[in-house]
Write a protein that holds these residues in place. Structure first.
Motif, PDB file in Angstrom:
ATOM      1  N   HIS A  42       2.290 -14.387   1.187  1.00 18.03           N
ATOM      2  CA  HIS A  42       0.859 -14.082   1.218  1.00 18.03           C
ATOM      3  C   HIS A  42       0.753 -12.625   0.776  1.00 18.03           C
ATOM      4  O   HIS A  42       1.273 -11.735   1.444  1.00 18.03           O
ATOM      5  N   TYR A  43       0.152 -12.407  -0.379  1.00 22.46           N
ATOM      6  CA  TYR A  43       0.090 -11.073  -0.982  1.00 22.46           C
ATOM      7  C   TYR A  43      -1.364 -10.641  -1.071  1.00 22.46           C
ATOM      8  O   TYR A  43      -2.202 -11.385  -1.582  1.00 22.46           O
ATOM      9  N   LEU A  44      -1.674  -9.459  -0.547  1.00 22.53           N
ATOM     10  CA  LEU A  44      -3.055  -8.968  -0.463  1.00 22.53           C
ATOM     11  C   LEU A  44      -3.208  -7.660  -1.230  1.00 22.53           C
ATOM     12  O   LEU A  44      -2.337  -6.797  -1.165  1.00 22.53           O
ATOM     13  N   LEU A  45      -4.318  -7.521  -1.907  1.00 25.64           N
ATOM     14  CA  LEU A  45      -4.668  -6.265  -2.582  1.00 25.64           C
ATOM     15  C   LEU A  45      -6.049  -5.830  -2.097  1.00 25.64           C
ATOM     16  O   LEU A  45      -6.962  -6.660  -1.996  1.00 25.64           O
ATOM     17  N   PHE A  46      -6.178  -4.551  -1.792  1.00 27.21           N
ATOM     18  CA  PHE A  46      -7.439  -3.996  -1.295  1.00 27.21           C
ATOM     19  C   PHE A  46      -7.865  -2.803  -2.138  1.00 27.21           C
ATOM     20  O   PHE A  46      -7.047  -1.938  -2.453  1.00 27.21           O
ATOM     21  N   TRP A  47      -9.143  -2.760  -2.454  1.00 28.09           N
ATOM     22  CA  TRP A  47      -9.758  -1.597  -3.092  1.00 28.09           C
ATOM     23  C   TRP A  47     -10.732  -1.022  -2.065  1.00 28.09           C
ATOM     24  O   TRP A  47     -11.786  -1.607  -1.792  1.00 28.09           O
ATOM     25  N   LEU A  48     -10.341   0.089  -1.457  1.00 28.69           N
ATOM     26  CA  LEU A  48     -11.192   0.691  -0.428  1.00 28.69           C
ATOM     27  C   LEU A  48     -12.387   1.370  -1.070  1.00 28.69           C
ATOM     28  O   LEU A  48     -12.357   1.781  -2.240  1.00 28.69           O
ATOM     29  N   ARG A  49     -13.438   1.511  -0.266  1.00 30.86           N
ATOM     30  CA  ARG A  49     -14.656   2.178  -0.744  1.00 30.86           C
ATOM     31  C   ARG A  49     -14.341   3.630  -1.111  1.00 30.86           C
ATOM     32  O   ARG A  49     -13.544   4.308  -0.454  1.00 30.86           O
ATOM     33  N   ASP A  50     -14.994   4.123  -2.165  1.00 31.47           N
ATOM     34  CA  ASP A  50     -14.780   5.498  -2.632  1.00 31.47           C
ATOM     35  C   ASP A  50     -15.300   6.545  -1.655  1.00 31.47           C
ATOM     36  O   ASP A  50     -14.824   7.680  -1.651  1.00 31.47           O
ATOM     37  N   ASP A  51     -16.294   6.173  -0.830  1.00 30.11           N
ATOM     38  CA  ASP A  51     -16.912   7.165   0.051  1.00 30.11           C
ATOM     39  C   ASP A  51     -16.194   7.318   1.403  1.00 30.11           C
ATOM     40  O   ASP A  51     -16.661   8.053   2.265  1.00 30.11           O
ATOM     41  N   LEU A  52     -15.048   6.663   1.584  1.00 27.97           N
ATOM     42  CA  LEU A  52     -14.317   6.803   2.850  1.00 27.97           C
ATOM     43  C   LEU A  52     -13.626   8.164   2.919  1.00 27.97           C
ATOM     44  O   LEU A  52     -13.130   8.678   1.916  1.00 27.97           O
ATOM     45  N   SER A  53     -13.586   8.727   4.118  1.00 23.01           N
ATOM     46  CA  SER A  53     -12.863   9.985   4.319  1.00 23.01           C
ATOM     47  C   SER A  53     -11.356   9.690   4.338  1.00 23.01           C
ATOM     48  O   SER A  53     -10.937   8.539   4.482  1.00 23.01           O
ATOM     49  N   GLU A  54     -10.537  10.724   4.226  1.00 22.65           N
ATOM     50  CA  GLU A  54      -9.086  10.548   4.302  1.00 22.65           C
ATOM     51  C   GLU A  54      -8.689   9.936   5.645  1.00 22.65           C
ATOM     52  O   GLU A  54      -7.775   9.117   5.721  1.00 22.65           O
ATOM     53  N   LEU A  55      -9.393  10.346   6.692  1.00 18.75           N
ATOM     54  CA  LEU A  55      -9.121   9.809   8.018  1.00 18.75           C
ATOM     55  C   LEU A  55      -9.423   8.312   8.075  1.00 18.75           C
ATOM     56  O   LEU A  55      -8.653   7.528   8.655  1.00 18.75           O
ATOM     57  N   GLU A  56     -10.532   7.894   7.473  1.00 16.70           N
ATOM     58  CA  GLU A  56     -10.890   6.472   7.458  1.00 16.70           C
ATOM     59  C   GLU A  56      -9.891   5.661   6.625  1.00 16.70           C
ATOM     60  O   GLU A  56      -9.535   4.538   7.007  1.00 16.70           O
ATOM     61  N   VAL A  57      -9.437   6.230   5.526  1.00 18.59           N
ATOM     62  CA  VAL A  57      -8.431   5.551   4.708  1.00 18.59           C
ATOM     63  C   VAL A  57      -7.161   5.355   5.526  1.00 18.59           C
ATOM     64  O   VAL A  57      -6.567   4.272   5.536  1.00 18.59           O
ATOM     65  N   LYS A  58      -6.755   6.383   6.241  1.00 20.03           N
ATOM     66  CA  LYS A  58      -5.567   6.298   7.097  1.00 20.03           C
ATOM     67  C   LYS A  58      -5.793   5.295   8.233  1.00 20.03           C
ATOM     68  O   LYS A  58      -4.882   4.538   8.592  1.00 20.03           O
ATOM     69  N   GLU A  59      -7.003   5.272   8.768  1.00 21.97           N
ATOM     70  CA  GLU A  59      -7.336   4.343   9.852  1.00 21.97           C
ATOM     71  C   GLU A  59      -7.226   2.888   9.391  1.00 21.97           C
ATOM     72  O   GLU A  59      -6.916   1.996  10.179  1.00 21.97           O
ATOM     73  N   PHE A  60      -7.451   2.645   8.114  1.00 23.28           N
ATOM     74  CA  PHE A  60      -7.365   1.293   7.578  1.00 23.28           C
ATOM     75  C   PHE A  60      -5.961   0.704   7.773  1.00 23.28           C
ATOM     76  O   PHE A  60      -5.802  -0.512   7.883  1.00 23.28           O
ATOM     77  N   GLU A  61      -4.965   1.544   7.862  1.00 24.65           N
ATOM     78  CA  GLU A  61      -3.599   1.066   8.090  1.00 24.65           C
ATOM     79  C   GLU A  61      -3.478   0.344   9.435  1.00 24.65           C
ATOM     80  O   GLU A  61      -2.574  -0.472   9.621  1.00 24.65           O
ATOM     81  N   ASN A  62      -4.393   0.620  10.366  1.00 21.56           N
ATOM     82  CA  ASN A  62      -4.392  -0.092  11.650  1.00 21.56           C
ATOM     83  C   ASN A  62      -4.676  -1.584  11.461  1.00 21.56           C
ATOM     84  O   ASN A  62      -4.289  -2.401  12.293  1.00 21.56           O
ATOM     85  N   PHE A  63      -5.346  -1.913  10.376  1.00 25.26           N
ATOM     86  CA  PHE A  63      -5.574  -3.315  10.032  1.00 25.26           C
ATOM     87  C   PHE A  63      -4.225  -4.024   9.874  1.00 25.26           C
ATOM     88  O   PHE A  63      -3.972  -5.068  10.473  1.00 25.26           O
ATOM     89  N   PHE A  64      -3.329  -3.426   9.096  1.00 31.80           N
ATOM     90  CA  PHE A  64      -2.017  -4.028   8.861  1.00 31.80           C
ATOM     91  C   PHE A  64      -1.174  -4.036  10.137  1.00 31.80           C
ATOM     92  O   PHE A  64      -0.461  -5.007  10.414  1.00 31.80           O
ATOM     93  N   VAL A 121     -10.151  -8.933  10.315  1.00 31.53           N
ATOM     94  CA  VAL A 121     -10.804  -8.944   8.994  1.00 31.53           C
ATOM     95  C   VAL A 121     -12.248  -8.473   9.137  1.00 31.53           C
ATOM     96  O   VAL A 121     -12.718  -7.644   8.353  1.00 31.53           O
ATOM     97  N   GLU A 122     -12.913  -8.977  10.138  1.00 31.56           N
ATOM     98  CA  GLU A 122     -14.319  -8.587  10.355  1.00 31.56           C
ATOM     99  C   GLU A 122     -14.442  -7.090  10.649  1.00 31.56           C
ATOM    100  O   GLU A 122     -15.341  -6.417  10.153  1.00 31.56           O
ATOM    101  N   LYS A 123     -13.529  -6.564  11.452  1.00 29.21           N
ATOM    102  CA  LYS A 123     -13.569  -5.145  11.825  1.00 29.21           C
ATOM    103  C   LYS A 123     -13.338  -4.233  10.613  1.00 29.21           C
ATOM    104  O   LYS A 123     -13.993  -3.191  10.488  1.00 29.21           O
ATOM    105  N   TYR A 124     -12.401  -4.612   9.742  1.00 28.38           N
ATOM    106  CA  TYR A 124     -12.029  -3.721   8.638  1.00 28.38           C
ATOM    107  C   TYR A 124     -12.678  -4.091   7.302  1.00 28.38           C
ATOM    108  O   TYR A 124     -12.517  -3.371   6.322  1.00 28.38           O
ATOM    109  N   LYS A 125     -13.450  -5.144   7.270  1.00 23.78           N
ATOM    110  CA  LYS A 125     -14.135  -5.551   6.039  1.00 23.78           C
ATOM    111  C   LYS A 125     -15.059  -4.449   5.490  1.00 23.78           C
ATOM    112  O   LYS A 125     -15.125  -4.267   4.277  1.00 23.78           O
ATOM    113  N   PRO A 126     -15.746  -3.688   6.338  1.00 25.18           N
ATOM    114  CA  PRO A 126     -16.605  -2.616   5.810  1.00 25.18           C
ATOM    115  C   PRO A 126     -15.836  -1.507   5.078  1.00 25.18           C
ATOM    116  O   PRO A 126     -16.431  -0.701   4.374  1.00 25.18           O
ATOM    117  N   PHE A 127     -14.516  -1.460   5.217  1.00 29.32           N
ATOM    118  CA  PHE A 127     -13.723  -0.403   4.588  1.00 29.32           C
ATOM    119  C   PHE A 127     -13.465  -0.665   3.096  1.00 29.32           C
ATOM    120  O   PHE A 127     -13.180   0.252   2.359  1.00 29.32           O
TER     121      PHE A 127
END
Length: 139
Positions: A42-64, A121-127
């Protein structure tokens, strides 16, 4: 002379046994093939929103990290695009990718329906703006 014939025939018989044993061993897979187990990736690719802060981008790793705790999946790995040399077949426009293994298609599909999976998925979908999934069966 009889002893010499006996020794010669003994060597012949041993050689014949050795050759026929090797032939039989090499033919066994034809009669009893070893079934290779299929693995599912199962291979996933994500394109995060451009307006996320560095902290929010790092927080996205909590999804994984949350996905790692769920049953069925094995060997979950995630990361960002490598700094590979540009070439026409390379797409490194994604922000994160992840891959995981499953022992069966049934487990992969059950994983996708787990309430804990759906909640993550629901929690991190806005990212992210975009997500692609590739499921692959390997022999």
């Amino acid at each position: 002379m009889e002893r010499r014939k006996f020794l010669f025939r003994s060597v012949q018989a041993s050689a014949l046994l050795l050759v026929s044993g090797n032939m039989l061993a090499s033919a066994l897979p034809i009669f009893n093939p070893i079934k290779k187990k299929k693995m599912y990736f199962h291979y996933l690719l994500f394109w995060l929103r451009d307006d996320l802060s560095e902290l929010e981008v790092k927080e996205f790793e909590n999804f994984f990290e949350g996905l790692k705790k769920l049953p069925y999946q094995r060997n979950l790995r995630y990361g960002k695009p490598a700094a590979s040399s540009p070439r026409s077949v390379l797409d490194n426009t994604f922000t994160y990718n992840a891959s995981m293994e499953f022992d069966s298609l049934e487990e992969l599909e059950a994983y996708g329906k787990l309430p804990e999976h759906l909640a993550l998925v629901e929690k991190y979908k806005p990212f992210f703006d975009r997500m692609l999934v590739y499921d692959t069966a390997y022999n």
